[in-house]
Design a protein around this motif. Structure first.
Motif, mmCIF file in Angstrom:
data_model
loop_
_atom_site.group_PDB
_atom_site.id
_atom_site.type_symbol
_atom_site.label_atom_id
_atom_site.label_comp_id
_atom_site.label_asym_id
_atom_site.label_seq_id
_atom_site.Cartn_x
_atom_site.Cartn_y
_atom_site.Cartn_z
ATOM 1 N N LEU E 122 0.832 -1.211 0.000
ATOM 2 C CA LEU E 122 0.000 0.000 0.000
ATOM 3 C C LEU E 122 0.861 1.254 0.000
ATOM 4 N N ILE E 123 1.913 1.216 0.788
ATOM 5 C CA ILE E 123 2.787 2.399 0.879
ATOM 6 C C ILE E 123 3.484 2.637 -0.453
ATOM 7 N N GLU E 124 4.012 1.570 -1.045
ATOM 8 C CA GLU E 124 4.692 1.729 -2.333
ATOM 9 C C GLU E 124 3.743 2.318 -3.383
ATOM 10 N N ASP E 125 2.527 1.813 -3.430
ATOM 11 C CA ASP E 125 1.570 2.321 -4.420
ATOM 12 C C ASP E 125 1.200 3.777 -4.137
ATOM 13 N N SER E 126 1.056 4.124 -2.867
ATOM 14 C CA SER E 126 0.674 5.496 -2.514
ATOM 15 C C SER E 126 1.779 6.480 -2.882
ATOM 16 N N LEU E 127 3.025 6.089 -2.653
ATOM 17 C CA LEU E 127 4.149 6.961 -3.023
ATOM 18 C C LEU E 127 4.206 7.146 -4.530
#
Lengths: 240, 240, 240, 240, 240, 240
Positions: E122-127
């Motif tokens: 989720l974090i990778e996609d949000s960044l």
């Protein structure tokens, strides 16, 4: 529906393995026409082999007297895919891209276990060209040559080691990176605990899907080869 | 120093053009050995032609009785490069990558003018694989087939139109995207006001540089083809 | 043909090393004009040094009374390249990009061995800007500062260790990442078993190639600096 | 809190404009120390100017007798940022990256309107190095040189035209691409109907934020310059 | 100025922690309105939780009777950001992107330490979506669930271990990857020797900056939601 | 085999259209279970709608009393995919990614024709996350809202115009970018002369393929949601 599944090398035993994998994966009513090039390397490992194999497979397809509704190219990382799309009016699915497409549906990152490390570059380039390289985190060789895959125990053991390696690189899904590995997916899946995609099976199902949906190659992308003089081998005087 | 420059098609007139371009670019003391495949398409336009051409060129190189210190592959966007690197101990330079390497030294963004639009995909993939695609902003076709380039006026006129198109896409440098365009660089440069790189000339100079510096292909990247049975054409029983 | 090769620091001994490397690589008939900035850091290690060095090198080039046909900028990862292209009508080749261009011709993935880790960022950025970063897998420092390279044994030993590190990251070709390492390529190549590219040698050959082919910087990319008041240092009242 | 805001050229009137923009954006209690290099170009337009400007700004910062808590580098696309981070223990924010950071918070795609097209390459490279280039869809010049921005009507009119151009390329947010444009954001915003970010204002706010949060440059990224002999200009014998 | 800071889960103790972190970071004169969803998961760990949380947060914001000048979304990697931008006329800053923006100003490469590895994707996609993923080298979990962060000693110890891991992957700056970690930045910074950015603090400062500069979301990017029938939950008959 | 196909909005007529499209595409023996959320927007157009829809669809799937072997999520660009993969043990295929996967098999570059331009960002992000964005050259809106698609003539006409637009951007294959367009593929294909992929049909076939091959979501990628208290709506006291 009849799907032509082409081995990319001249080894009949590998064609038989591929055909068995394709038939196991096919829907009821799908007929598998297994083809073996009459010339080519006995196994394709590296670029020189791959280009030679591509030409032999194209020669096989252009001269094949049998009708078929789609083609599966059963050489993992091998060249020829785009040439076959130019040549034929039916859909063409390569097992490299097919494995990647299904792998993308099962996890965020996938890895590939293949034969020799020398095939890694071909596979990486093929995935990129097919538009599905983004989520591939590793391509790892087993150290086994294509024709050494006939010892199933040794092969399974080497594949499991390679599968652990790609998992350590972040793979959440694994693709079997050689047509000759078809049928080993369940075994590796049990050992490693990740979904394992067999490219031959994946390609057969994708080819069936395209045929069923009435879809085929875009001529805007891959126009029919131009009529011109082509000599397919030193003794070819047919002029096509 | 002797550099083998291989045409990728069977048209001798094109080999002659390429040889003239190579000789014009070579340093004093460099001997150009111009080679023509004995089989292949008469011109390579698209993937099917490119794979067939690659195999024919590899067959030509493996059977060439003449010694040489480096190879220039004179097919823009055509396959075969990595196979030749596996096959040979001398450096191999492809005119596609060569044009791009020099173009990168002359501006921040370059474009390519080629023959038919159907070659665009091959060129884009070849640049990517060679590691030099980043700064390419456009590949534009002239609408002229490879064998139509013999009319120099028409060719120059079509190239100038295509050069204006890639300039409009942001190109600051232009590369000629066909071996058969060799020798037209100065004319297009004058007409468009941007540096124009001829891939044949660029590749000859890069090949000379590698030889002079004692550099050749990394075997870690491109190991020698494995000894195995390979049938290079239907009647090949040599088993190599 | 005369090529100006500029050291990027004020250390004359390093200029001498660079000049020797350049002369060893140059074609017969090429004259090397070795230049040393009269101001700048004694060695460039990091961004502050690199910007100072860039300005000093540009000041050197704009005031150089000697004629030359091309420039080689012999600071690996150092700034200034694009400014020199604006300033001069002759081709400009930087050793960073030059090493990368030739490395791409020899393998699919290359790595760089350099002095201190603090130079890594500069080198990565320079490769990206030059359009050749795609295939670079690692930039590894030796832990030796630029002015510590004069002890050849220690340097060779540290370079070999760093070369093994980049090979472990997948490099199939190695580039020497400091002008002061010129001449050590053969020794590292023997020790590591991979082709080793020396940027100074590569840049000299590329500069020669551009001159021979009549190619120079695109003014669409790098227009001539505008006439305006520029003070090159606190006491500069020349107003250019 | 005191923030040093450095013009990147020697034109005092531009420093005054920048200082006014910075003060208008600053929080209550923030003191703006406006600095002008004593040497440098009168305006920075292109790489040669940018490198010269970077060195002059670094010279200015290293010799500034005044204390400050953060630095804003007010040259859009100009070099020097990473050198200032090495040199100083306080945070350094460049107006190029600052504008991009805030623009990313306001829309999915942003564009930049700048002075001359020759600055485009510098801006693109600076955004990439700063890690915020992904969502930039266009950098468009107004055709006005830096020192021509003093005619506010003409500038506003040219900026509005350029803003429409980047909007046509998909920009949903616009950044003003020159320190000398500070103060024009509201006017362009009204005319174009998209949020307009002024880099000077953005940088002042970001610098304040870093100071308030006790954050400063990572020494792992930008170590302090090594003690060594550096000649900052031809007459510098200080040996630092 | 009043900033609404929304927790993304229903745990009031976490809202209190977030509110304290927000207040510690805010400028004098900024009022923090801390909000807790009335429905949602008690903690968000993974996609299912994140989508549920996003909807609950949007429901909270659309029905909030209190006025505010900006919103900070305090769920690291959680969804909802773009929906809030559609819904509201005031600026919206998410702590994920906020941490990344400030981290980019402090070093060339940053890493994130978070709760469970399952949040990494989720974090990778949000960044990526926020346009700031380029310089992120690693996202590492501590193995602690969100609601386990209340034991400060255990949390600090786990964060320090994870911080060393991202440093080993090349991170020069570290971001705290959970709203519940707010307030631990200084402690981790001391232990690891790298700057540590707290997303809540960063987001509050960025939101203040946007408000102060008169900037808000681009309607070209995020148009107001269309009037239509929406049922926000099974018993919702309001038809908005 | 039974495949649950979920509409992402509450409009029953659209569910009926989707169900018809799914049934037309399914293999003999595949049963389609068409589902409509009991809450959600009446159509999903933008992020706010998409997050609300995602939660409603997840709520629908977790409470569905019927068994099924796979799920097709029939919202083009809509969120929820990864949450459904966490929630369920059966394969989940989203029509966005499905259309892209098949499109990649038919040409080198594809484009998407969708409803309103405001959906473009969601689609682009969804393709990127799914790993298949590389070959997408354009996403173009028709200007028709989701609930305006019931006028088939107007829809077909608008789709043909949008299809010409994406073709002009280089698309060689076209994907229909809304579940409500299902069934129009053949008509657009005839009009534009490019293959047209319907995402609903593609997803049904891909879901069948995964089930037939015994493949399902990787738990390494998408672990089961943790047991915890979750309130799915304001009146939910079930505590799951």
């Amino acid at each position: 529906m009849r799907i032509a599944v082409t081995n990319c090398n001249t080894t009949q035993a590998m064609t038989d393995t591929i055909a068995a994998g394709a038939r196991a994966a096919a829907s009821p009513g799908t007929d598998i026409l297994a083809l073996t090039p009459t010339w080519a390397p006995e196994s394709a490992e590296g670029w020189l082999d791959s280009f030679l194999s591509a030409t032999a497979v194209l020669d096989l397809l252009r001269t094949c007297p049998e009708p078929f509704d789609a083609v599966v190219l059963a050489g993992f990382g091998e060249h020829g895919r785009e040439g076959a799309r130019e040549l034929l009016d039916v859909p063409v699915v390569d097992i490299t891209e097919a494995a990647a497409h299904l792998a993308c549906l099962l996890g965020r990152r996938y890895g590939i276990v293949t034969t020799l490390d020398r095939s890694r570059g071909l596979i990486e380039d093929s995935l990129h060209t097919a538009g599905v390289a983004q989520n591939c985190v590793a391509v790892t060789g087993t150290g086994l040559a294509v024709l050494e895959l006939d010892d199933e125990e040794r092969t399974a053991s080497a594949l499991i080691a390679a599968a652990h390696d790609v998992r350590d690189h972040g793979a959440e899904v694994i693709a079997l990176g050689c047509a000759g590995m078809t049928g080993l997916d369940r075994r590796i899946q049990s050992a490693v605990g990740l979904p394992v995609v067999d490219g031959v099976a994946a390609a057969v199902r994708l080819a069936e899907s395209l045929v069923a949906l009435g879809l085929t190659t875009s001529r805007a992308a891959f126009p029919t080869p131009q009529p011109k003089s082509r000599r397919w081998h030193p003794d070819d005087d047919s002029g096509r």
